[in-house]
Design a protein around this motif. Structure first.
Motif, mmCIF file in Angstrom:
data_model
loop_
_atom_site.group_PDB
_atom_site.id
_atom_site.type_symbol
_atom_site.label_atom_id
_atom_site.label_comp_id
_atom_site.label_asym_id
_atom_site.label_seq_id
_atom_site.Cartn_x
_atom_site.Cartn_y
_atom_site.Cartn_z
ATOM 1 N N PHE A 11 0.847 -1.199 0.000
ATOM 2 C CA PHE A 11 0.000 0.000 0.000
ATOM 3 C C PHE A 11 0.876 1.241 0.000
ATOM 4 O O PHE A 11 1.591 1.514 0.956
ATOM 5 C CB PHE A 11 -0.899 -0.049 1.243
ATOM 6 C CG PHE A 11 -1.691 1.188 1.525
ATOM 7 C CD1 PHE A 11 -2.190 1.985 0.504
ATOM 8 C CD2 PHE A 11 -1.961 1.562 2.840
ATOM 9 C CE1 PHE A 11 -2.926 3.130 0.775
ATOM 10 C CE2 PHE A 11 -2.704 2.701 3.129
ATOM 11 C CZ PHE A 11 -3.172 3.486 2.089
ATOM 12 N N TRP A 12 0.826 1.994 -1.114
ATOM 13 C CA TRP A 12 1.577 3.244 -1.225
ATOM 14 C C TRP A 12 0.663 4.429 -0.943
ATOM 15 O O TRP A 12 -0.482 4.468 -1.416
ATOM 16 C CB TRP A 12 2.149 3.410 -2.629
ATOM 17 C CG TRP A 12 3.274 2.493 -2.972
ATOM 18 C CD1 TRP A 12 3.756 1.451 -2.237
ATOM 19 C CD2 TRP A 12 4.061 2.535 -4.172
ATOM 20 N NE1 TRP A 12 4.794 0.837 -2.897
ATOM 21 C CE2 TRP A 12 5.011 1.482 -4.090
ATOM 22 C CE3 TRP A 12 4.059 3.348 -5.305
ATOM 23 C CZ2 TRP A 12 5.937 1.224 -5.096
ATOM 24 C CZ3 TRP A 12 4.993 3.096 -6.316
ATOM 25 C CH2 TRP A 12 5.911 2.052 -6.205
ATOM 26 N N ASN A 13 1.170 5.401 -0.206
ATOM 27 C CA ASN A 13 0.419 6.635 -0.005
ATOM 28 C C ASN A 13 1.382 7.781 0.278
ATOM 29 O O ASN A 13 2.585 7.559 0.447
ATOM 30 C CB ASN A 13 -0.623 6.489 1.112
ATOM 31 C CG ASN A 13 0.006 6.294 2.470
ATOM 32 O OD1 ASN A 13 0.504 7.234 3.079
ATOM 33 N ND2 ASN A 13 -0.002 5.055 2.961
ATOM 34 N N GLY A 21 2.714 13.513 6.888
ATOM 35 C CA GLY A 21 2.545 14.369 8.062
ATOM 36 C C GLY A 21 1.974 13.618 9.247
ATOM 37 O O GLY A 21 1.976 12.385 9.307
ATOM 38 N N SER A 22 1.430 14.391 10.201
ATOM 39 C CA SER A 22 0.859 13.779 11.392
ATOM 40 C C SER A 22 -0.358 12.925 11.056
ATOM 41 O O SER A 22 -0.654 11.958 11.777
ATOM 42 C CB SER A 22 0.462 14.869 12.401
ATOM 43 O OG SER A 22 -0.504 15.752 11.838
ATOM 44 N N ASP A 23 -1.040 13.254 9.953
ATOM 45 C CA ASP A 23 -2.171 12.433 9.547
ATOM 46 C C ASP A 23 -1.713 11.035 9.147
ATOM 47 O O ASP A 23 -2.454 10.064 9.249
ATOM 48 C CB ASP A 23 -2.968 13.092 8.422
ATOM 49 C CG ASP A 23 -2.103 13.576 7.270
ATOM 50 O OD1 ASP A 23 -0.869 13.392 7.306
ATOM 51 O OD2 ASP A 23 -2.669 14.164 6.326
ATOM 52 N N GLY A 24 -0.456 10.922 8.688
ATOM 53 C CA GLY A 24 0.090 9.613 8.355
ATOM 54 C C GLY A 24 0.220 8.720 9.572
ATOM 55 O O GLY A 24 0.046 7.497 9.481
ATOM 56 N N ASP A 25 0.514 9.317 10.732
ATOM 57 C CA ASP A 25 0.603 8.529 11.966
ATOM 58 C C ASP A 25 -0.764 7.947 12.328
ATOM 59 O O ASP A 25 -0.856 6.798 12.792
ATOM 60 C CB ASP A 25 1.119 9.399 13.109
ATOM 61 C CG ASP A 25 2.549 9.847 12.898
ATOM 62 O OD1 ASP A 25 3.309 9.122 12.223
ATOM 63 O OD2 ASP A 25 2.917 10.934 13.400
ATOM 64 N N ILE A 26 -1.795 8.732 12.118
ATOM 65 C CA ILE A 26 -3.152 8.246 12.410
ATOM 66 C C ILE A 26 -3.552 7.175 11.405
ATOM 67 O O ILE A 26 -4.180 6.164 11.754
ATOM 68 C CB ILE A 26 -4.152 9.418 12.399
ATOM 69 C CG1 ILE A 26 -3.773 10.407 13.501
ATOM 70 C CG2 ILE A 26 -5.579 8.923 12.577
ATOM 71 C CD1 ILE A 26 -4.502 11.729 13.420
ATOM 72 N N ILE A 79 5.016 4.857 2.891
ATOM 73 C CA ILE A 79 4.676 6.275 2.818
ATOM 74 C C ILE A 79 5.837 7.033 2.174
ATOM 75 O O ILE A 79 6.997 6.826 2.527
ATOM 76 C CB ILE A 79 4.392 6.847 4.218
ATOM 77 C CG1 ILE A 79 3.232 6.088 4.876
ATOM 78 C CG2 ILE A 79 4.078 8.341 4.137
ATOM 79 C CD1 ILE A 79 2.943 6.524 6.302
ATOM 80 N N MET A 80 5.522 7.906 1.238
ATOM 81 C CA MET A 80 6.561 8.657 0.537
ATOM 82 C C MET A 80 6.004 10.012 0.120
ATOM 83 O O MET A 80 4.782 10.182 0.023
ATOM 84 C CB MET A 80 7.035 7.881 -0.695
ATOM 85 C CG MET A 80 5.966 7.681 -1.756
ATOM 86 S SD MET A 80 6.411 6.431 -3.009
ATOM 87 C CE MET A 80 6.116 4.897 -2.079
ATOM 88 N N PRO A 81 6.861 11.002 -0.128
ATOM 89 C CA PRO A 81 6.370 12.285 -0.641
ATOM 90 C C PRO A 81 5.640 12.093 -1.963
ATOM 91 O O PRO A 81 5.940 11.163 -2.730
ATOM 92 C CB PRO A 81 7.662 13.096 -0.833
ATOM 93 C CG PRO A 81 8.644 12.478 0.089
ATOM 94 C CD PRO A 81 8.322 11.014 0.105
ATOM 95 N N ASN A 82 4.689 12.979 -2.233
ATOM 96 C CA ASN A 82 3.893 12.829 -3.442
ATOM 97 C C ASN A 82 4.752 12.865 -4.706
ATOM 98 O O ASN A 82 4.513 12.108 -5.653
ATOM 99 C CB ASN A 82 2.829 13.930 -3.514
ATOM 100 C CG ASN A 82 1.890 13.723 -4.679
ATOM 101 O OD1 ASN A 82 1.092 12.800 -4.692
ATOM 102 N ND2 ASN A 82 1.981 14.572 -5.692
ATOM 103 N N ASP A 83 5.758 13.736 -4.744
ATOM 104 C CA ASP A 83 6.624 13.799 -5.918
ATOM 105 C C ASP A 83 7.284 12.451 -6.179
ATOM 106 O O ASP A 83 7.400 12.015 -7.329
ATOM 107 C CB ASP A 83 7.700 14.872 -5.736
ATOM 108 C CG ASP A 83 7.141 16.277 -5.842
ATOM 109 O OD1 ASP A 83 5.971 16.423 -6.261
ATOM 110 O OD2 ASP A 83 7.866 17.234 -5.489
#
Length: 429
Positions: free
Chosen positions: A47-49, A53-58, A80-84
């Motif tokens: 699962f890539w997204n 940020g802090s929302d990623g922790d949630i 999890i990775m930056p959108n770019d």
């Protein structure tokens, strides 16, 4: 009758460049990508997204809970990775049949990927997963459809909100409980709250941003995706750009040539009095002890509007049926009222299921009530339009940057942008 509400924004994901999608369909036609396989009796889904940020922790907490409690022997492995980074890696992974099993990104990305035959049609999701589509707000769900086919399931939605620092308002002699209701008040309050000696600014206006709320508020627009018409060259837009340059260059109410990340940091440091952003700012502001409020975008001569956006779960093209159905089970879990409520309460995102909107805890939540009011003025800006990213990158971002930095007069910036818009629209014919 099912209620209609304005859907979101900005997304926390940045618009992907259509140039990155070239060739995505090659290598996928006629091929089926197997799932990530079984480990210790579990079906593992990659699962890539882009939730860095802090929302990623949630998001991690919710995914971990699913991994621990689901009875379908499914394990979700998050990357999890930056959108770019994601937008650079994903098209190539799809083309080489090595894509992840599940991806979460901004709804503005769906149409360009579909145009390159890079996403699975999941129109059977509602029936296969036994999820009641009618329980979710129409305008939210519609963002994941392209030409009548479903390519994603909604994860969240939002519009752009006006944040204001109540302490800075009070220090400037303004009522800390009353945000600006009009663009004239916005300009006035921004000037009063600016204090260069303290590195304090009344209104953050970062570059690489499209300020559609200002154009719309005064009766202007950028383009009509239904007809491919250029709407930039108008007196309404010119007047708005003149107003904007006066604020940024003459009155110096915003930090010069600042990025979104710069402004985010200054907002949380108490150096920004007003800022347009999404609900992902809420947790950071709370953690920093900022005394803030949230309000709808102010109105201009034509009313008040706000760009809408959101995120959806999508499945890359070539994924086999067994893996798709495993992904469907996680999507169904996400769409449960329990999970949607947890996400909204912890992140400040508005709810968008009929049953949750009747929940007393949601109705009595001060922050969620405020952003629900703000979502009423949401408006789509090229959502679902295959040329959306090119229009922003080639036309809108450069135009607003030239205006905000004083690199060109509003007249010249608008003229150049209109010519660039013609070029982009002509290329689609």
């Amino acid at each position: 009758m099912k209620r209609k509400m304005a859907i979101s924004l900005m997304l926390t994901a940045v618009i992907c460049s259509s140039t990155l999608l070239g060739g995505c369909s090659s290598g996928t036609s006629g091929e089926t990508k197997s799932g990530s396989g079984e480990q210790n009796g579990k079906i593992e889904l990659e699962f890539w997204n882009v939730f860095t940020g802090s929302d990623g922790d949630i998001l991690k907490e919710i995914v971990n809970n699913y991994n621990e409690t689901n009875t379908d022997n499914i394990q979700i492995n998050m990357d999890i990775m930056p959108n770019d980074t994601l937008q650079q890696k994903l098209p190539a992974a799809i083309a080489t049949n090595t894509a992840p099993d599940l991806v979460l990104f901004g709804v503005e990305n769906i149409a360009p990927y579909v145009a390159n035959d890079s996403l699975e049609d999941i129109s059977d999701f509602w029936e296969t997963a036994d999820v009641d589509e009618s329980n979710f707000l129409d305008n939210v769900v519609e963002l994941s459809y392209v030409d009548g086919k479903l390519y994603g399931t909604p994860m969240q939605y939002n519009v752009s909100y006006l944040y204001w620092n109540k302490d800075l308002f009070e220090a400037a002699g303004l009522d800390p409980e009353t945000p600006p209701a009009t663009l004239d008040e916005l300009a006035d309050f921004a000037e009063k709250c600016t204090d260069a000696s303290k590195n304090q600014y009344g209104l953050a206006l970062p570059v690489q941003t499209t300020y559609m709320q200002f154009l719309w508020a005064n009766g202007g627009d950028a383009d009509d995706p239904e007809t491919g018409t250029n709407l930039l060259d108008s007196e309404e837009n010119l007047a708005t750009l003149q107003w904007l340059q006066d604020l940024a260059v003459n009155k110096k109410v915003t930090p010069v040539n600042s990025t979104g990340s710069d402004c985010d940091a200054m907002l949380q440091a108490g150096q920004i009095a007003m800022y347009f952003s999404g609900p992902w700012q809420i947790n950071g502001l709370r953690e920093q002890g900022i005394n803030f409020g949230i309000a709808p975008c102010p109105a201009g001569t034509d009313g008040a509007y706000s760009p809408a956006g959101g995120c959806s779960y999508v499945i890359p093209k070539g994924t086999d049926q067994e893996t798709k159905e495993a992904a469907y089970k996680f999507m169904k879990y996400w769409l449960s009222d329990e999970v949607l409520k947890e996400w909204s309460q912890k992140n400040g995102f508005p709810v968008w299921s009929e049953t949750l909107m009747e929940d007393p805890e949601i109705q009595n939540d001060e922050v969620l009530s405020a952003i629900s009011e703000a979502t009423q003025i949401g408006r789509s800006y090229n959502l679902g339009y295959s040329l959306a990213s090119q229009i922003d990158n080639d036309v809108m971002f450069p135009m607003f940057e030239k205006v905000l930095t004083g690199a060109a007069s509003p007249e010249d910036a608008l003229k150049e942008a209109s010519a660039a818009m013609d070029t982009v629209l002509a290329g689609s014919n």
